[in-house]
Design a protein around this motif. Sequence first.
Motif, PDB file in Angstrom:
ATOM      1  N   VAL A 249       0.828  -1.200   0.000  1.00 33.79           N
ATOM      2  CA  VAL A 249       0.000   0.000   0.000  1.00 33.79           C
ATOM      3  C   VAL A 249       0.865   1.254   0.000  1.00 33.79           C
ATOM      4  O   VAL A 249       0.564   2.229  -0.697  1.00 33.79           O
ATOM      5  CB  VAL A 249      -0.950  -0.010   1.216  1.00 33.79           C
ATOM      6  N   LEU A 250       1.950   1.231   0.761  1.00 32.54           N
ATOM      7  CA  LEU A 250       2.822   2.403   0.833  1.00 32.54           C
ATOM      8  C   LEU A 250       3.480   2.687  -0.508  1.00 32.54           C
ATOM      9  O   LEU A 250       3.571   3.839  -0.945  1.00 32.54           O
ATOM     10  CB  LEU A 250       3.894   2.183   1.908  1.00 32.54           C
ATOM     11  N   VAL A 251       3.940   1.663  -1.193  1.00 34.27           N
ATOM     12  CA  VAL A 251       4.618   1.842  -2.473  1.00 34.27           C
ATOM     13  C   VAL A 251       3.626   2.143  -3.586  1.00 34.27           C
ATOM     14  O   VAL A 251       3.853   3.018  -4.421  1.00 34.27           O
ATOM     15  CB  VAL A 251       5.456   0.593  -2.819  1.00 34.27           C
ATOM     16  N   GLY A 252       2.498   1.437  -3.596  1.00 30.36           N
ATOM     17  CA  GLY A 252       1.533   1.646  -4.668  1.00 30.36           C
ATOM     18  C   GLY A 252       0.756   2.931  -4.533  1.00 30.36           C
ATOM     19  O   GLY A 252       0.525   3.645  -5.518  1.00 30.36           O
ATOM     20  N   ALA A 279      18.068 -12.428   2.836  1.00 32.37           N
ATOM     21  CA  ALA A 279      18.137 -11.230   3.678  1.00 32.37           C
ATOM     22  C   ALA A 279      18.312  -9.965   2.845  1.00 32.37           C
ATOM     23  O   ALA A 279      17.766  -8.903   3.187  1.00 32.37           O
ATOM     24  CB  ALA A 279      19.295 -11.367   4.672  1.00 32.37           C
ATOM     25  N   TRP A 280      19.057 -10.048   1.742  1.00 30.80           N
ATOM     26  CA  TRP A 280      19.222  -8.876   0.878  1.00 30.80           C
ATOM     27  C   TRP A 280      17.897  -8.467   0.248  1.00 30.80           C
ATOM     28  O   TRP A 280      17.629  -7.280   0.061  1.00 30.80           O
ATOM     29  CB  TRP A 280      20.257  -9.166  -0.207  1.00 30.80           C
ATOM     30  N   TYR A 281      17.087  -9.452  -0.072  1.00 30.03           N
ATOM     31  CA  TYR A 281      15.755  -9.162  -0.622  1.00 30.03           C
ATOM     32  C   TYR A 281      14.904  -8.410   0.400  1.00 30.03           C
ATOM     33  O   TYR A 281      14.266  -7.396   0.069  1.00 30.03           O
ATOM     34  CB  TYR A 281      15.089 -10.472  -1.030  1.00 30.03           C
ATOM     35  N   LEU A 282      14.900  -8.864   1.642  1.00 31.23           N
ATOM     36  CA  LEU A 282      14.129  -8.201   2.686  1.00 31.23           C
ATOM     37  C   LEU A 282      14.662  -6.795   2.954  1.00 31.23           C
ATOM     38  O   LEU A 282      13.884  -5.849   3.151  1.00 31.23           O
ATOM     39  CB  LEU A 282      14.163  -9.033   3.970  1.00 31.23           C
ATOM     40  N   ALA A 283      15.996  -6.652   2.952  1.00 31.71           N
ATOM     41  CA  ALA A 283      16.578  -5.328   3.135  1.00 31.71           C
ATOM     42  C   ALA A 283      16.183  -4.394   1.991  1.00 31.71           C
ATOM     43  O   ALA A 283      15.922  -3.202   2.198  1.00 31.71           O
ATOM     44  CB  ALA A 283      18.098  -5.433   3.232  1.00 31.71           C
ATOM     45  N   GLY A 284      16.119  -4.939   0.776  1.00 29.56           N
ATOM     46  CA  GLY A 284      15.698  -4.136  -0.365  1.00 29.56           C
ATOM     47  C   GLY A 284      14.267  -3.672  -0.240  1.00 29.56           C
ATOM     48  O   GLY A 284      13.943  -2.510  -0.565  1.00 29.56           O
ATOM     49  N   LEU A 285      13.392  -4.563   0.228  1.00 31.71           N
ATOM     50  CA  LEU A 285      12.002  -4.152   0.443  1.00 31.71           C
ATOM     51  C   LEU A 285      11.925  -3.020   1.454  1.00 31.71           C
ATOM     52  O   LEU A 285      11.181  -2.044   1.268  1.00 31.71           O
ATOM     53  CB  LEU A 285      11.173  -5.347   0.940  1.00 31.71           C
ATOM     54  N   GLY A 286      12.684  -3.143   2.540  1.00 34.19           N
ATOM     55  CA  GLY A 286      12.687  -2.083   3.547  1.00 34.19           C
ATOM     56  C   GLY A 286      13.201  -0.776   2.984  1.00 34.19           C
ATOM     57  O   GLY A 286      12.659   0.299   3.283  1.00 34.19           O
ATOM     58  N   GLY A 287      14.242  -0.838   2.151  1.00 35.25           N
ATOM     59  CA  GLY A 287      14.780   0.371   1.551  1.00 35.25           C
ATOM     60  C   GLY A 287      13.796   1.044   0.612  1.00 35.25           C
ATOM     61  O   GLY A 287      13.642   2.275   0.621  1.00 35.25           O
ATOM     62  N   VAL A 288      13.107   0.243  -0.209  1.00 34.92           N
ATOM     63  CA  VAL A 288      12.107   0.805  -1.120  1.00 34.92           C
ATOM     64  C   VAL A 288      10.960   1.445  -0.348  1.00 34.92           C
ATOM     65  O   VAL A 288      10.503   2.547  -0.679  1.00 34.92           O
ATOM     66  CB  VAL A 288      11.569  -0.294  -2.060  1.00 34.92           C
ATOM     67  N   ALA A 289      10.500   0.772   0.715  1.00 39.01           N
ATOM     68  CA  ALA A 289       9.409   1.318   1.524  1.00 39.01           C
ATOM     69  C   ALA A 289       9.828   2.620   2.188  1.00 39.01           C
ATOM     70  O   ALA A 289       9.056   3.597   2.222  1.00 39.01           O
ATOM     71  CB  ALA A 289       8.972   0.300   2.574  1.00 39.01           C
ATOM     72  N   ALA A 290      11.062   2.672   2.723  1.00 38.99           N
ATOM     73  CA  ALA A 290      11.542   3.891   3.369  1.00 38.99           C
ATOM     74  C   ALA A 290      11.664   5.033   2.370  1.00 38.99           C
ATOM     75  O   ALA A 290      11.315   6.182   2.664  1.00 38.99           O
ATOM     76  CB  ALA A 290      12.888   3.617   4.046  1.00 38.99           C
ATOM     77  N   ALA A 291      12.157   4.723   1.171  1.00 39.17           N
ATOM     78  CA  ALA A 291      12.297   5.756   0.146  1.00 39.17           C
ATOM     79  C   ALA A 291      10.939   6.326  -0.249  1.00 39.17           C
ATOM     80  O   ALA A 291      10.782   7.542  -0.419  1.00 39.17           O
ATOM     81  CB  ALA A 291      13.018   5.180  -1.076  1.00 39.17           C
ATOM     82  N   CYS A 292       9.946   5.452  -0.387  1.00 41.03           N
ATOM     83  CA  CYS A 292       8.606   5.920  -0.731  1.00 41.03           C
ATOM     84  C   CYS A 292       8.016   6.773   0.393  1.00 41.03           C
ATOM     85  O   CYS A 292       7.363   7.789   0.136  1.00 41.03           O
ATOM     86  CB  CYS A 292       7.692   4.735  -1.027  1.00 41.03           C
ATOM     87  N   ALA A 293       8.242   6.358   1.639  1.00 38.17           N
ATOM     88  CA  ALA A 293       7.716   7.130   2.761  1.00 38.17           C
ATOM     89  C   ALA A 293       8.331   8.524   2.821  1.00 38.17           C
ATOM     90  O   ALA A 293       7.659   9.500   3.175  1.00 38.17           O
ATOM     91  CB  ALA A 293       7.967   6.384   4.069  1.00 38.17           C
ATOM     92  N   LEU A 294       9.613   8.651   2.438  1.00 32.12           N
ATOM     93  CA  LEU A 294      10.299   9.938   2.532  1.00 32.12           C
ATOM     94  C   LEU A 294      10.050  10.829   1.320  1.00 32.12           C
ATOM     95  O   LEU A 294       9.806  12.036   1.462  1.00 32.12           O
ATOM     96  CB  LEU A 294      11.809   9.702   2.700  1.00 32.12           C
ATOM     97  N   TRP A 295      10.133  10.245   0.125  1.00 31.80           N
ATOM     98  CA  TRP A 295      10.119  11.064  -1.086  1.00 31.80           C
ATOM     99  C   TRP A 295       8.915  10.824  -1.990  1.00 31.80           C
ATOM    100  O   TRP A 295       8.720  11.569  -2.960  1.00 31.80           O
ATOM    101  CB  TRP A 295      11.392  10.810  -1.891  1.00 31.80           C
ATOM    102  N   LEU A 296       8.136   9.815  -1.707  1.00 26.97           N
ATOM    103  CA  LEU A 296       6.980   9.531  -2.552  1.00 26.97           C
ATOM    104  C   LEU A 296       5.796   9.125  -1.677  1.00 26.97           C
ATOM    105  O   LEU A 296       5.310   7.992  -1.742  1.00 26.97           O
ATOM    106  CB  LEU A 296       7.324   8.412  -3.543  1.00 26.97           C
ATOM    107  N   PRO A 297       5.321  10.035  -0.806  1.00 28.95           N
ATOM    108  CA  PRO A 297       4.285   9.660   0.164  1.00 28.95           C
ATOM    109  C   PRO A 297       2.966   9.240  -0.473  1.00 28.95           C
ATOM    110  O   PRO A 297       2.182   8.524   0.159  1.00 28.95           O
ATOM    111  CB  PRO A 297       4.126  10.928   1.016  1.00 28.95           C
TER     112      PRO A 297
END
Length: 329
Positions: A249-252, A279-297
């Motif tokens: 939901v956050l990304v879409g 673990a890299w996959y999970l870290a990537g998901l977290g990074g994408v979610a954080a980026a969307c929360a900061l720059w693409l709300p």
Amino acid sequence: MSARQGSTARWAACIAAGLLLALLPLAAGASVVDKLTGLFILMLLAAMWGLMAGQAGLVSVGQQAFFGLGAYVALRLVDGGLPAYPALLAGALGAVGVAWVLSVFLLRLKDGEFAIATWVVAEVIRILVMLDPLVQGETGTSLIALNAVEPVLRRNIGYWFALGALAAMLLAVWWLLRSPVGTATRALGDDDEAAAALGVRVMPTRRAIYLLGAFGCALAGVAWLASAITFLPRTNFGVQWSVLMLFMVLVGGLRSMAGPLVGALLLFGLQEIVGHLGAWYLAGLGGVAAACALWLPQGLVGLWQQRQARTATERPSLPSPPTPRRTTP
């Protein structure tokens, strides 16, 4: 094309796509059917969390309670003698009954208190389910009755169940958001105190959204059980389901119907491409979610809508033709 013609064309496209998807198992292989069943379940979860958090402001991190409860109630009903497939639907309805009881207490809480309470309740339910001898603790159990169904037919029925549940719940959300309840829901999501001052019935509206969200998550849970057959409390009641809902939901996009579905498609693609990285996959998901929360709300759909609105505003309008001057003889 007029607005009415455009709406008719969109409905026709949706119906045609639904029919094609319904016929797909007759031609596609087992792997494709299994993957699409998983995609439909993700879309259903995303749509329900988007309705609750994006429209009504009910940020829950405990929706996995209903994902697991639907499957558990179905298992209990089958153990009591009910046929497997009717038990799946009855299990989802049973989870809604539990959600109604919980709503009496949970919906009195707000914001962070509500979010934490939903997670605590989900954990308590998981522990209680594990105490049932039928479940055998962390060992789990299986819906053995489905083993009597021919494997290809079982896979196809699970696919159709997930597709039908997704279509029905999307239609229910679409109808609700265009009804007076939908208007009240959006008002509560913006400012519940102001909405209450304007006469919105806060508790009944929240309860309607909460129960609909619980039913959708329970349907996703029983669709997962119909596909996987096995029931493991740590998996079915795992908090990872709420984490995935939040990501999609956050990304879409939080405030639109299409946003959660786009997020589910993105998550599905990431799982297929980089899911093996662990673990890299999970870290990537977290990074994408954080980026969307900061720059693409507003999410990807929100960004696309903003660009469409900006394009429409900047598009130059055609000059109107000059008015002919009338001359007298």
